[in-house]
Scaffold this active site. Structure first.
Site, short mmCIF file in Angstrom:
data_model
loop_
_atom_site.label_atom_id
_atom_site.label_comp_id
_atom_site.label_asym_id
_atom_site.label_seq_id
_atom_site.Cartn_x
_atom_site.Cartn_y
_atom_site.Cartn_z
CG HIS A 1 2.92 -66.41 -73.32
ND1 HIS A 1 2.47 -65.40 -72.51
CD2 HIS A 1 3.35 -65.82 -74.45
CE1 HIS A 1 2.60 -64.24 -73.14
NE2 HIS A 1 3.15 -64.47 -74.32
CD GLU B 1 4.52 -59.96 -88.84
OE1 GLU B 1 3.71 -59.70 -87.93
OE2 GLU B 1 5.34 -60.88 -88.76
CD GLU C 1 -3.15 -60.27 -81.02
OE1 GLU C 1 -4.36 -60.64 -81.17
OE2 GLU C 1 -2.52 -60.50 -79.97
CG ASP D 1 -0.26 -58.42 -84.85
OD1 ASP D 1 0.51 -58.58 -83.89
OD2 ASP D 1 -0.61 -59.35 -85.61
CG HIS E 1 0.70 -66.10 -77.31
ND1 HIS E 1 -0.03 -65.01 -77.73
CD2 HIS E 1 1.50 -66.42 -78.35
CE1 HIS E 1 0.35 -64.70 -78.97
NE2 HIS E 1 1.25 -65.54 -79.37
NE ARG F 1 -3.93 -60.02 -74.60
CZ ARG F 1 -3.85 -59.34 -73.46
NH1 ARG F 1 -4.94 -59.01 -72.81
NH2 ARG F 1 -2.69 -58.95 -72.99
C1 UD1 Z 1 1.18 -59.97 -76.41
C2 UD1 Z 1 0.52 -59.31 -77.63
C3 UD1 Z 1 0.27 -60.32 -78.72
C4 UD1 Z 1 1.55 -61.08 -79.06
C5 UD1 Z 1 2.08 -61.70 -77.78
C6 UD1 Z 1 3.38 -62.42 -78.06
C7 UD1 Z 1 -0.99 -57.45 -77.25
C8 UD1 Z 1 -2.37 -57.02 -76.94
N1 UD1 Z 1 -0.76 -58.74 -77.24
O1 UD1 Z 1 0.24 -60.83 -75.81
O2 UD1 Z 1 -0.18 -59.67 -79.88
O3 UD1 Z 1 1.28 -62.06 -80.03
O4 UD1 Z 1 2.33 -60.66 -76.82
O5 UD1 Z 1 3.81 -63.15 -76.95
O6 UD1 Z 1 -0.16 -56.62 -77.51
N2 UD1 Z 1 4.13 -61.37 -68.73
C9 UD1 Z 1 5.19 -61.40 -67.85
N3 UD1 Z 1 6.46 -61.25 -68.35
C10 UD1 Z 1 6.71 -61.07 -69.67
C11 UD1 Z 1 5.62 -61.03 -70.55
C12 UD1 Z 1 4.33 -61.16 -70.08
O7 UD1 Z 1 4.99 -61.58 -66.66
O8 UD1 Z 1 7.88 -60.97 -70.07
C13 UD1 Z 1 2.73 -61.52 -68.20
C14 UD1 Z 1 2.27 -60.27 -67.47
O9 UD1 Z 1 1.47 -60.67 -66.38
C15 UD1 Z 1 1.40 -59.59 -68.50
C16 UD1 Z 1 0.78 -60.77 -69.22
O10 UD1 Z 1 1.83 -61.73 -69.29
O11 UD1 Z 1 0.44 -58.76 -67.90
C17 UD1 Z 1 0.22 -60.50 -70.59
O12 UD1 Z 1 1.16 -59.81 -71.42
P1 UD1 Z 1 0.63 -58.87 -72.62
O13 UD1 Z 1 1.79 -58.28 -73.33
O14 UD1 Z 1 -0.41 -57.92 -72.13
O15 UD1 Z 1 -0.16 -59.86 -73.57
P2 UD1 Z 1 0.28 -61.20 -74.28
O16 UD1 Z 1 -0.83 -62.16 -74.08
O17 UD1 Z 1 1.65 -61.57 -73.86
N1 UDP Z 2 10.02 -68.03 -79.01
C1 UDP Z 2 11.12 -68.02 -78.14
N2 UDP Z 2 11.02 -68.71 -76.97
C2 UDP Z 2 9.90 -69.40 -76.61
C3 UDP Z 2 8.79 -69.39 -77.50
C4 UDP Z 2 8.88 -68.67 -78.68
O1 UDP Z 2 12.15 -67.40 -78.43
O2 UDP Z 2 9.89 -70.02 -75.53
C5 UDP Z 2 10.12 -67.23 -80.26
C6 UDP Z 2 9.71 -67.94 -81.54
O3 UDP Z 2 10.81 -68.56 -82.18
C7 UDP Z 2 9.13 -66.79 -82.39
C8 UDP Z 2 8.57 -65.83 -81.35
O4 UDP Z 2 9.18 -66.17 -80.12
O5 UDP Z 2 10.14 -66.11 -83.12
C9 UDP Z 2 7.07 -65.98 -81.24
O6 UDP Z 2 6.60 -65.28 -80.14
P1 UDP Z 2 5.11 -65.44 -79.60
O7 UDP Z 2 4.64 -66.83 -79.82
O8 UDP Z 2 5.13 -64.93 -78.20
O9 UDP Z 2 4.28 -64.39 -80.47
P2 UDP Z 2 3.60 -64.37 -81.92
O10 UDP Z 2 4.56 -64.91 -82.92
O11 UDP Z 2 2.34 -65.18 -81.86
O12 UDP Z 2 3.26 -62.93 -82.15
#
Ligand code: UD1
Ligand code: UDP
Length: 383
Positions: free
Chosen positions: A247, A119, A133, A97, A214, A216
């Protein structure tokens, strides 16, 4: 002719949940797999790729700091369209999602390329939570051809939205395949955090609470409440270690470091690669999280998991788990933690290993259905 399967993922959870499927697809003689990473998560994805020893065929590198959803969607749509044109897949696999999942599905739909959704069918029924999501997965469900829900409940959700039964296969969640694979690797090698890892500071003789967050919809007030609760709990239980891999979203990172950076027994650490994180889950006394994946993994390891959300699309099927849905309410988080720490009988109700979300064979079921589809040469009934 081999089936040309293109797998698209972009965030950490998608990569973890697609990794065991990629490993299995790569070994099928009748399938050519192309793995496209959108790079929605740049750093957090890289560690997953190496943990599962995957090879990316393509990296669209779309991440920018603090990206907006519309900015991200625009770049994804353009870059995925080019990739589909160049690679001409027979089918695209998307997961869950995220913005990557939905836009990858939309771009394929525009090019008349069939999509399989892994999923599929998770629903809260509330478009605002989880946001965005719930919208992403519903919209993906409308456009996808094959649907792989993890549970019978998720299948019922799809049927109620008009999806045909023969286009759905209940598989279990692929995250359990990933978790069992990784746990096995760690057990076989007696794996421990490497020297230099911040996790070597953890004292195994003391209880450890593991935290992630994490969402939103919790940014701002919700995260402040979670941090206030953790601060109070750390003060009340100085012997307990609170380990929080934070995160990378700056809107999460900044508030957590500002509010929790000064406690001796709260360890704020960077996001952990999957080996380290599975080790952490396996050694935790209690897990607090708003993550969907962690909520699915914890029961398989026999770890009590408190869910820092008001609603969940992942009902466990047990009445007592309602106590664990504490939201971002400071009082509830504190009261439930105290109860779990101070009442061993109550604690033990949540600390038995069980697997309501999968049996570790989800990927085999997905591959089997893809091969059936290839043999029948038709997705007409699921168009
Ligand atoms: C995203 C997904 C969410 C998922 C989550 C898992 C969307 C809208 N959201 O949320 O569904 O549950 O990932 O973690 O798709 N960033 C970094 N490095 C990284 C990753 C993120 O710097 O490796 C920072 C960046 O500034 C980025 C911000 O995090 O702009 C947000 O990342 P983004 O993928 O937009 O949203 P998440 O809140 O991570
Ligand atoms: N996870 C990881 N390292 C971390 C935190 C989470 O490998 O520091 C793994 C966790 O075991 C799970 C996945 O990341 O499999 C969950 O990711 P996240 O919480 O970012 O997203 P969501 O599950 O809410 O979509």
């Amino acid at each position: 002719m081999n089936l040309k399967v293109m797998m698209v993922f972009g965030t950490r959870p998608e990569a973890i949940k697609m990794a065991p499927l990629a490993r299995l697809l790569q070994n099928q003689p009748d399938i050519d797999l192309h793995i496209c990473s959108t790079g929605q998560h740049r750093e957090m994805l890289a560690s997953v790729i190496s943990a599962f020893d995957l090879h990316l065929d393509e990296d669209l590198d779309v991440m920018t700091r603090d990206q907006t959803l519309n900015g991200l969607s625009k770049v994804l749509l353009e870059k995925l369209d080019q990739s589909y044109q160049q690679n001409q897949p027979d089918i695209v696999l998307v997961h869950g999602d995220t913005t990557t999942s939905f836009i990858a599905c939309l771009a394929a739909f525009h090019r008349h390329i069939p999509v399989a959704h892994i999923e599929a069918g998770l629903r809260t029924g509330d478009l605002q939570s989880p946001w965005p999501e719930e919208a992403n997965r519903r919209l993906t469900g409308v456009l996808a051809n094959l649907h792989f829900p993890p549970t019978e409940q998720a299948k019922l959700n799809l049927l109620s939205e008009g999806i045909f039964d023969n286009c759905i296969v209940v598989t279990g969640n692929t995250v359990i395949d990933a978790l069992l694979w990784m746990k096995n690797q760690l057990d076989e090698t007696g794996w421990q955090p490497a020297p230099g890892s911040p996790l070597t500071r953890i004292n195994p003789a003391r209880k450890m609470v593991l935290i992630t967050g994490h969402r939103r919809e919790s940014l701002g007030h919700g995260f402040e409440q979670i941090c206030l609760a953790l601060s109070e709990l750390a003060h009340r239980y100085p012997d307990i270690q609170f380990v929080y891999p934070v995160h990378m979203n700056p809107r999460v990172h900044d508030v957590v470091h500002r509010m929790l950076g000064h406690h001796d027994n709260i360890f704020l650490v960077p996001p952990q690669d999957y080996q380290h994180f599975v080790w952490l889950m396996n050694n935790a006394y209690l897990i607090m999280t708003d993550s969907g994946g962690v909520q699915e993994e914890a029961p398989a390891l026999g770890k009590p998991v408190m869910v820092l959300r008001n609603v969940t699309e992942r009902p466990s099927g047990r009445d007592q788990d309602r106590d664990m849905l504490v939201g971002t309410d400071r009082e509830k988080i504190i009261a439930q933690t105290i109860r779990l720490i101070e009442d061993p009988v109550y604690y033990s109700e949540f600390a038995t290993a069980r697997s309501p979300f999968g049996d570790g064979h989800a990927c085999e079921r997905i591959v089997k259905r893809l091969q059936e589809w290839k043999r029948s040469q038709s997705l007409d009934e699921c168009a």
